[in-house]
Design an enzyme around this catalytic site. Structure first.
Site, PDB file in Angstrom:
ATOM      1  N   SER A 181       3.666  17.394 -34.738  1.00  0.00           N
ATOM      2  CA  SER A 181       3.047  16.000 -34.071  1.00  0.00           C
ATOM      3  C   SER A 181       4.440  14.712 -33.759  1.00  0.00           C
ATOM      4  O   SER A 181       4.648  14.277 -34.352  1.00  0.00           O
ATOM      5  CB  SER A 181       1.790  15.217 -34.336  1.00  0.00           C
ATOM      6  OG  SER A 181       1.047  14.769 -34.460  1.00  0.00           O
TER       7      SER A 181
ATOM      8  N   MET B   2       3.209  -9.018   0.608  1.00  0.00           N
ATOM      9  CA  MET B   2       4.599  -9.421   1.238  1.00  0.00           C
ATOM     10  C   MET B   2       3.983 -11.188   1.994  1.00  0.00           C
ATOM     11  O   MET B   2       3.173 -10.776   1.992  1.00  0.00           O
ATOM     12  CB  MET B   2       5.578  -8.463   1.348  1.00  0.00           C
ATOM     13  CG  MET B   2       5.997  -8.022  -0.125  1.00  0.00           C
ATOM     14  SD  MET B   2       6.579  -6.394   0.891  1.00  0.00           S
ATOM     15  CE  MET B   2       4.802  -5.739   0.787  1.00  0.00           C
TER      16      MET B   2
ATOM     17  N   CYS C  22       0.593  12.150 -31.211  1.00  0.00           N
ATOM     18  CA  CYS C  22      -0.154  11.408 -31.552  1.00  0.00           C
ATOM     19  C   CYS C  22       0.008  10.117 -31.424  1.00  0.00           C
ATOM     20  O   CYS C  22       0.036   8.851 -31.933  1.00  0.00           O
ATOM     21  CB  CYS C  22      -0.242  11.386 -33.104  1.00  0.00           C
ATOM     22  SG  CYS C  22       0.785  10.999 -34.064  1.00  0.00           S
TER      23      CYS C  22
ATOM     24  N   TYR D 257      -2.022  19.275 -28.187  1.00  0.00           N
ATOM     25  CA  TYR D 257      -2.548  18.377 -27.406  1.00  0.00           C
ATOM     26  C   TYR D 257      -2.800  17.429 -27.630  1.00  0.00           C
ATOM     27  O   TYR D 257      -1.338  17.474 -27.848  1.00  0.00           O
ATOM     28  CB  TYR D 257      -4.141  18.848 -28.893  1.00  0.00           C
ATOM     29  CG  TYR D 257      -3.186  17.871 -30.469  1.00  0.00           C
ATOM     30  CD1 TYR D 257      -2.906  17.569 -30.674  1.00  0.00           C
ATOM     31  CD2 TYR D 257      -2.781  19.380 -31.023  1.00  0.00           C
ATOM     32  CE1 TYR D 257      -2.503  16.853 -32.156  1.00  0.00           C
ATOM     33  CE2 TYR D 257      -2.186  19.126 -32.568  1.00  0.00           C
ATOM     34  CZ  TYR D 257      -2.015  17.100 -32.863  1.00  0.00           C
ATOM     35  OH  TYR D 257      -0.696  17.415 -33.814  1.00  0.00           O
TER      36      TYR D 257
ATOM     37  N   GLU E  33       9.337  11.572 -36.000  1.00  0.00           N
ATOM     38  CA  GLU E  33       9.447  10.480 -34.789  1.00  0.00           C
ATOM     39  C   GLU E  33      10.700   9.746 -34.915  1.00  0.00           C
ATOM     40  O   GLU E  33      11.266   8.659 -35.165  1.00  0.00           O
ATOM     41  CB  GLU E  33       8.074   9.315 -35.291  1.00  0.00           C
ATOM     42  CG  GLU E  33       7.968   9.520 -37.211  1.00  0.00           C
ATOM     43  CD  GLU E  33       6.473   9.917 -37.468  1.00  0.00           C
ATOM     44  OE1 GLU E  33       6.144   8.063 -36.874  1.00  0.00           O
ATOM     45  OE2 GLU E  33       6.121   9.406 -38.700  1.00  0.00           O
TER      46      GLU E  33
ATOM     47  N   ARG F 129       4.539  -8.036  10.602  1.00  0.00           N
ATOM     48  CA  ARG F 129       4.428  -7.660   9.137  1.00  0.00           C
ATOM     49  C   ARG F 129       4.917  -7.397   8.418  1.00  0.00           C
ATOM     50  O   ARG F 129       5.544  -6.159   8.522  1.00  0.00           O
ATOM     51  CB  ARG F 129       2.963  -6.878  10.636  1.00  0.00           C
ATOM     52  CG  ARG F 129       2.080  -7.225  10.533  1.00  0.00           C
ATOM     53  CD  ARG F 129       1.381  -6.438  11.277  1.00  0.00           C
ATOM     54  NE  ARG F 129      -0.565  -6.366  10.876  1.00  0.00           N
ATOM     55  CZ  ARG F 129      -0.775  -5.010  10.864  1.00  0.00           C
ATOM     56  NH1 ARG F 129      -0.864  -4.716  11.682  1.00  0.00           N
ATOM     57  NH2 ARG F 129      -1.500  -5.703   9.858  1.00  0.00           N
TER      58      ARG F 129
ATOM     59  N   LYS G 241       0.827   1.110   6.319  1.00  0.00           N
ATOM     60  CA  LYS G 241       0.736   0.360   7.514  1.00  0.00           C
ATOM     61  C   LYS G 241       0.940   0.959   8.570  1.00  0.00           C
ATOM     62  O   LYS G 241       0.295   0.530   9.851  1.00  0.00           O
ATOM     63  CB  LYS G 241       1.334  -1.436   6.927  1.00  0.00           C
ATOM     64  CG  LYS G 241       0.304  -1.971   8.352  1.00  0.00           C
ATOM     65  CD  LYS G 241       0.323  -3.803   8.088  1.00  0.00           C
ATOM     66  CE  LYS G 241       0.069  -4.210   6.538  1.00  0.00           C
ATOM     67  NZ  LYS G 241       0.556  -5.383   6.760  1.00  0.00           N
TER      68      LYS G 241
ATOM     69  N   GLY H   7      -1.298  -8.131   0.522  1.00  0.00           N
ATOM     70  CA  GLY H   7      -1.079 -10.231   0.231  1.00  0.00           C
ATOM     71  C   GLY H   7       0.402 -10.266  -0.748  1.00  0.00           C
ATOM     72  O   GLY H   7       0.257 -11.472  -1.045  1.00  0.00           O
TER      73      GLY H   7
ATOM     74  N   HIS I 142      -9.027 -12.353  -1.115  1.00  0.00           N
ATOM     75  CA  HIS I 142      -8.302 -11.749  -1.939  1.00  0.00           C
ATOM     76  C   HIS I 142      -8.716 -11.719  -3.834  1.00  0.00           C
ATOM     77  O   HIS I 142      -8.881 -10.381  -4.092  1.00  0.00           O
ATOM     78  CB  HIS I 142      -7.524 -12.632  -2.722  1.00  0.00           C
ATOM     79  CG  HIS I 142      -5.503 -12.822  -3.143  1.00  0.00           C
ATOM     80  ND1 HIS I 142      -6.231 -13.101  -4.824  1.00  0.00           N
ATOM     81  CD2 HIS I 142      -4.837 -11.886  -3.218  1.00  0.00           C
ATOM     82  CE1 HIS I 142      -5.290 -13.062  -5.495  1.00  0.00           C
ATOM     83  NE2 HIS I 142      -4.382 -12.255  -4.247  1.00  0.00           N
TER      84      HIS I 142
ATOM     85  N   ARG J 172      -6.084   2.862   6.165  1.00  0.00           N
ATOM     86  CA  ARG J 172      -5.313   2.770   5.150  1.00  0.00           C
ATOM     87  C   ARG J 172      -7.169   3.398   3.717  1.00  0.00           C
ATOM     88  O   ARG J 172      -7.833   2.908   3.989  1.00  0.00           O
ATOM     89  CB  ARG J 172      -4.666   2.315   3.994  1.00  0.00           C
ATOM     90  CG  ARG J 172      -5.734   1.093   4.024  1.00  0.00           C
ATOM     91  CD  ARG J 172      -4.941  -0.766   3.010  1.00  0.00           C
ATOM     92  NE  ARG J 172      -5.940  -1.644   2.632  1.00  0.00           N
ATOM     93  CZ  ARG J 172      -5.007  -2.730   2.893  1.00  0.00           C
ATOM     94  NH1 ARG J 172      -3.372  -2.765   3.125  1.00  0.00           N
ATOM     95  NH2 ARG J 172      -5.490  -3.200   2.643  1.00  0.00           N
TER      96      ARG J 172
HETATM   97  P1  ADP Z   1      -1.367  -8.092   4.545  1.00  0.00           P
HETATM   98  O1  ADP Z   1      -0.618  -6.947   4.521  1.00  0.00           O
HETATM   99  O2  ADP Z   1      -1.125  -9.258   4.080  1.00  0.00           O
HETATM  100  O3  ADP Z   1      -3.285  -7.739   4.862  1.00  0.00           O
HETATM  101  P2  ADP Z   1      -1.039  -7.656   7.568  1.00  0.00           P
HETATM  102  O4  ADP Z   1       0.192  -7.741   8.237  1.00  0.00           O
HETATM  103  O5  ADP Z   1      -1.784  -7.080   7.362  1.00  0.00           O
HETATM  104  O6  ADP Z   1      -1.010  -8.643   6.535  1.00  0.00           O
HETATM  105  O7  ADP Z   1      -1.527  -9.029   9.308  1.00  0.00           O
HETATM  106  C1  ADP Z   1      -2.471  -9.926   8.374  1.00  0.00           C
HETATM  107  C2  ADP Z   1      -3.492 -10.442   9.282  1.00  0.00           C
HETATM  108  O8  ADP Z   1      -2.972 -10.538  10.025  1.00  0.00           O
HETATM  109  C3  ADP Z   1      -4.748  -9.238   9.245  1.00  0.00           C
HETATM  110  O9  ADP Z   1      -5.645  -9.862   8.702  1.00  0.00           O
HETATM  111  C4  ADP Z   1      -4.220  -8.967  10.127  1.00  0.00           C
HETATM  112  O10 ADP Z   1      -5.996  -8.125  10.863  1.00  0.00           O
HETATM  113  C5  ADP Z   1      -3.472  -9.741  11.328  1.00  0.00           C
HETATM  114  N1  ADP Z   1      -2.873  -9.822  12.133  1.00  0.00           N
HETATM  115  C6  ADP Z   1      -2.009  -8.953  12.306  1.00  0.00           C
HETATM  116  N2  ADP Z   1      -1.091  -8.811  12.945  1.00  0.00           N
HETATM  117  C7  ADP Z   1      -1.316  -8.797  13.571  1.00  0.00           C
HETATM  118  C8  ADP Z   1      -1.252  -8.940  16.002  1.00  0.00           C
HETATM  119  N3  ADP Z   1      -1.078  -8.237  16.233  1.00  0.00           N
HETATM  120  N4  ADP Z   1      -2.910  -9.556  16.268  1.00  0.00           N
HETATM  121  C9  ADP Z   1      -4.221  -9.201  15.865  1.00  0.00           C
HETATM  122  N5  ADP Z   1      -4.083  -9.666  14.461  1.00  0.00           N
HETATM  123  C10 ADP Z   1      -3.179  -9.520  13.718  1.00  0.00           C
HETATM  124 MG    MG Z   2      -3.492  -5.772   6.407  1.00  0.00          MG
HETATM  125 MG    MG Z   3       4.822   6.374 -36.889  1.00  0.00          MG
END
Ligand code: ADP
Ligand code: MG
Ligand code: MG
Length: 936
Positions: free
Chosen positions: A801, A147, A868, A888, A780, A136, A67, A145, A491, A375
């Site tokens: 093999s 962390m 195998c 193979y 083996e 973040r 990120k 989602g 999600h 990304r």
């Molecule tokens: P994840 O890795 O779970 O997507 P993010 O760090 O991207 O977590 O943040 C979760 C949400 O919060 C995302 O939808 C992102 O767009 C929003 N967000 C994060 N930082 C900002 C910011 N500085 N301003 C507005 N929205 C933010």
């Molecule tokens: Mg995000």
């Molecule tokens: Mg065997």
């Protein structure tokens, strides 16, 4: 980045800005150049722990997280990104190493915070002009989602008043404050979310409204009061909040779901997460604001069409959480054509720049667009294939590069069925086509039930209101996922696509009652264990099971297989015991059979008694008599297999399992068998007792049977030769080979191979047929590896093999069946990067394999080498076998296309590395595992 170039960028950015109607609340994208008097490293020990966005780039993912590195790159590309600084992944590791529970001693981000203030023209903790930030998480590999992230940090009772005074927008101020209180309590202080959610539900109920949007300033103000009662301990000091949030993000690297996700996706625990601290862009101020998620191509189908969703007057977390069903981007194009145009041009620019489909998060604040994330987008197996093929057609990628984009592991999607359009079906609901493929299964309402039922072999569909990261194990266990809420980027949708599972989300007509365990669709009430069918390609839900068919004919998929076949050096064979399996494997591209287990032919209920009679024979003449019966079965089975594999090798393994596996165990069964074989029960009992073993895996099996009962081996060899001769006479091209299992000393082969040879020659002479029937051995056991040179020296041994299932067991000293009981704890505590039975253990088992190869090739440089075990169809393992020049791999029929692609990728990775090392695709989309040396 040099000071000069960052100044140049800042000029370009401000020029770009001046064209737009600048409003007070707008921010400049990290335009402050690094001043010379500012410390270049934030600590006395010279380690640079904090980076501004103009100090990094996309190639710094290991240090800045995916990120963070991409935020830097977007700034370089002059896209509007709220200013931010990034704390490195190394600092996270330092936090765990120091173990004080406090921030690492060397970490100081004050100067970086200062630049954020300069760039935004706001001040952190200043009630008159407050700067709010998001904190973040961001690991080197995308872990959506998994962390934690805290938004709107820097608010307190005084500052919320400041926001009201400066913006005049009381609703916005309290809405933002309640979001912060809720998130901080959850993420940093580990309080349950439920009491907070209940407060909001309660207020809505009182007002008789459904949506967050229908609550006004005074409602949110009241919510804030209630939240503060639930948790009066959120620090009022913004700097203390920031410290807590940074710590919480560090810690979230090791929360349970992140650990589980890593182990499922093969991401090392040793990487750590970076922390981005970023100025907030507000999507929740009014109707000129909003937030969204977009993909430069359709991540579900792969169609080359800009695709996404947005929510007006909402904050980023609302889209992902599936709180409201978002609108398609087409609506945004109508509502804000200019902003849409700008977004469109950025996604186009980003896709061209990265050379891959992009997943973008954005927020619109008062008509001004901010890019919050980009990304390489996760995609379904189907989309991955279509995008790769299209990008080759467009000239963006070479076939070798495109091949490396394919998540080989997920290609079984194409082998699994889609719904037959002609099938009879009763449609009971409709949602969004969130992840394609079709599945039929029993309905379950919670992830634990899904896991329990899947463990006993049931196919289940997990039905939820919406999923959260806590549901991952249930999603993994289910054949499909159905959610009532959430959009295409919820999600459930994202995770299901990542797993290659079919998913229908946003099935708005569905009422899911998790407690009562019912799913209501119109007047249909579906209970737990009822069967439904979902089609993730159309979003349709059907009652009962619906007939399905395979997508293997997909033209793009065939194109990918062709690239792979052209590039790969490894042959792909299959493990098959029956003509049906052989036919399936052949249609999937198998180039022969690397392992045909003869014992499976004798487990057949019609044949097992002949086998039992042979085993309980009291002398050799009696045994020979029963062997004759078995020989007939064997001959006809092998002839049928040879016919199916006409012109391709069929490697027949001699009897392998311990004999007692064929004998009955219960008293009743014993009686029946005694009758059938015409012997007293006592003879049977004696024989069972005699053959009983304490540790059968290391017992009387494999070639040890041949040593003691040469007549069994001779019968098998004669049957193979006779079957081959018959096929040859019928005008076919039979390519039988005979393989000796569980060899521990070359002397076993010295004894057995001449016997096989003699039996084969005898039959061929009798039949008057000339045929080459090569003999080889399985490797083996560790001792066989250590003495592979001696083994290859034995006359007439032409191939080896590696049976990597047993080899893994014998090298680890670990029984696979017993391992499941405790290996989970090994993974949890970080003792294993991978399950060695799933992914070949290169370091341990591989070490011995390499030794065996070296020794064997010293004696015979051209000795044919194969593998195998299950590993033959596991992409990461296949790369190892390619690297060590195996001839193979042999894997189960449905893994054949996966192995073909993986073998092609292993070769392509070398090719691409040669052509242009820096163009190599770096981020794993899903599970593509490149040669670690190349992927950096
Ligand atoms: P994840 O890795 O779970 O997507 P993010 O760090 O991207 O977590 O943040 C979760 C949400 O919060 C995302 O939808 C992102 O767009 C929003 N967000 C994060 N930082 C900002 C910011 N500085 N301003 C507005 N929205 C933010
Ligand atoms: Mg995000
Ligand atoms: Mg065997």
């Amino acid at each position: 980045m040099t000071v000069a170039s960052s100044v140049a960028i800042s000029r370009r950015v401000s020029r770009y800005r001046s064209r737009k109607n600048n409003r007070d609340l707008s921010m400049k994208s990290q335009v402050t150049p690094v001043k010379t008097e500012m410390p270049t490293s934030s600590s006395p020990d010279d380690t640079k722990r904090v980076f501004l966005l103009n100090e990094g780039n996309k190639d710094m993912k290991m240090l800045l997280g995916g990120k963070g590195a991409n935020l830097c790159e977007m700034v370089k590309l002059e896209l509007p990104v709220p200013p931010a600084f990034i704390i490195t992944t190394d600092t996270c590791l330092e936090y765990f190493r120091e173990g004080t529970g406090d921030l690492p001693a060397g970490l100081d981000y004050e100067y970086a915070l200062k630049t954020l203030e300069v760039d935004t023209g706001k001040a952190f903790g200043d009630p008159k002009n407050p700067l709010l930030v998001s904190v973040r998480s961001g690991a080197p590999a995308s872990m959506p989602g998994m962390m934690d992230t805290v938004l709107n940090l820097g608010l307190n009772d005084e500052i919320v008043q400041g926001i009201i005074d400066t913006t005049g927008n009381e609703r916005f101020a309290y809405d933002t404050y309640r979001r912060f209180l809720n998130m901080y309590s959850d993420v940093v202080m580990d309080l349950s979310k439920e009491p907070f959610e209940e407060v909001i539900t309660e207020i809505k109920k009182k007002k008789g409204v459904k949506l967050d949007l229908e609550l006004d300033a005074s409602d949110w103000k009241q919510v804030v009061e209630e939240f503060k009662k639930i948790n009066p301990n959120v620090p009022q000091d913004p700097r203390e909040q920031l410290r807590g949030a940074v710590l919480a993000v560090f810690k979230s690297w090791n929360n349970d779901r992140a650990i589980r996700y890593r182990s499922y996706n093969g991401i090392p625990d040793s990487w750590g997460t970076a922390v981005s601290v970023q100025a907030m862009a507000y999507g929740n101020m009014n109707d000129e604001c909003g937030t969204g998620v977009a993909f430069s191509r359709n991540p579900s189908t792969g169609e080359d069409k800009f695709f996404g969703e947005f929510l007006p007057n909402a904050a980023g977390e609302d889209v992902v959480a599936g709180i409201r069903t978002p609108q398609p981007l087409e609506e945004m194009a109508k509502k804000w054509p200019e902003v849409y145009g700008e977004l469109y041009s950025y996604q186009d620019k980003l896709e061209k720049y990265y050379g891959d489909m992009q997943d973008i998060e954005f927020t619109v604040e008062n008509g001004r667009l901010y890019m919050l994330q980009c990304r390489n987008g996760k995609r379904t197996a189907k989309a991955a294939v279509k995008i790769a093929v299209d990008m080759v057609k467009e000239g963006t990628l070479t076939p070798a590069e495109a091949l490396l984009r394919i998540p080989a592991n997920q290609m079984d999607f194409f082998l699994h069925p889609t719904l037959d359009p002609k099938a009879d079906k009763t449609k009971i609901g409709e949602g969004l086509p969130a992840s394609p493929g079709a599945a039929t299964g029993k309905v379950v309402f919670n992830p634990d039930d899904a896991e329990v039922m899947a463990n006993v072999g049931e196919e289940v569909i997990l039905v939820r209101k919406e999923t959260t990261p806590e549901d991952i194990h249930g999603m993994k266990s289910a054949v499909g996922v159905l959610t009532a809420l959430g959009g295409m980027t919820s999600h459930a949708a994202v995770v299901a696509r990542g797993m290659g599972k079919c998913c229908v989300s946003g099935c708005t007509g569905a009422e899911v009652d998790v407690r009562a365990k019912t799913l209501t669709l119109g007047d249909q009430v579906i209970k737990e264990n009822d069967i439904i069918t979902i089609d993730g390609s159309t979003g349709d839900v059907y009652l009962g099971s619906v007939e399905r068919r395979s997508a293997a004919e997909d033209g793009d998929f065939q194109a990918v297989l062709e690239w792979a076949d052209e590039m790969r050096e490894l042959k792909v064979l299959t493990n098959a015991d029956t003509p049906e399996q052989a036919a399936t494997a052949r249609s999937l591209g198998a180039q022969g059979i690397g392992l045909c287990r003869t014992e499976h032919m004798f487990f057949d209920p019609n044949r097992i008694n002949a086998m039992r009679a042979m085993i309980v024979s009291e002398d050799k003449p009696e045994r020979l008599e029963h062997l004759e019966t078995l020989s007939e079965f064997q001959r006809s089975d092998i002839a049928a297999m040879l016919k199916e594999m006409d012109g391709l090798p069929l490697t027949i393994r001699l009897l392998d399992p311990p004999l007692h596996e064929f004998l009955p165990h219960s008293e009743e069964e014993m009686k029946t068998v005694a009758e059938v074989v015409g012997k007293p029960v006592s003879v049977l009992e004696d024989r069972v007792a005699q053959l009983k073993e304490v540790n059968p895996m290391l017992g009387f099996r494999g070639c040890r049977l041949s040593v003691v009962y040469p007549e069994i081996t001779e019968m098998q060899a004669r049957a193979v030769a006779a079957a081959a001769a018959k096929c040859k006479k019928a005008g076919l091209d039979p390519r039988a080979e005979i393989m000796v299992p569980v060899v521990s000393t070359s002397r076993e082969l010295d004894l057995i191979v001449p016997r096989i040879k003699a039996a084969v020659n005898d039959v061929l002479a009798q039949e008057g047929v000339e045929l080459d029937i090569p003999i080889g051995t399985m490797i083996e056991l560790p001792r066989a590896c250590q003495t592979a040179d001696d083994i290859v020296k034995i006359k007439d041994v032409r191939f080896m093999s590696f049976g990597t299932n047993d080899l893994t067991q014998s090298v680890w000293g670990l029984s696979r069946d017993d391992a499941v009981k405790f290996m989970g704890r090994y993974s949890e505590q970080g003792l294993l990067d991978n399950d060695p039975f799933e992914r070949f253990d290169e370091h341990g088992v591989g070490g011995l394999v390499k030794l065996a190869l070296t020794k064997a090739r010293e004696v015979d440089p051209d000795v044919k080498v194969g593998i195998c075990g299950e590993h033959g169809g596991e992409p990461g393992s296949v790369a190892f076998f390619h690297k060590h020049k195996f001839n193979y791999v042999s894997c189960s029929p449905f893994r054949v296309p996966i192995a073909r692609i993986a073998a092609g990728q292993a070769a392509a990775a070398e090719l691409v590395a040669l052509e242009s090392k820096d163009k190599l695709y770096r981020e794993s989309i899903t599970n593509v595992k490149l040669n670690p040396k190349l992927s950096g």
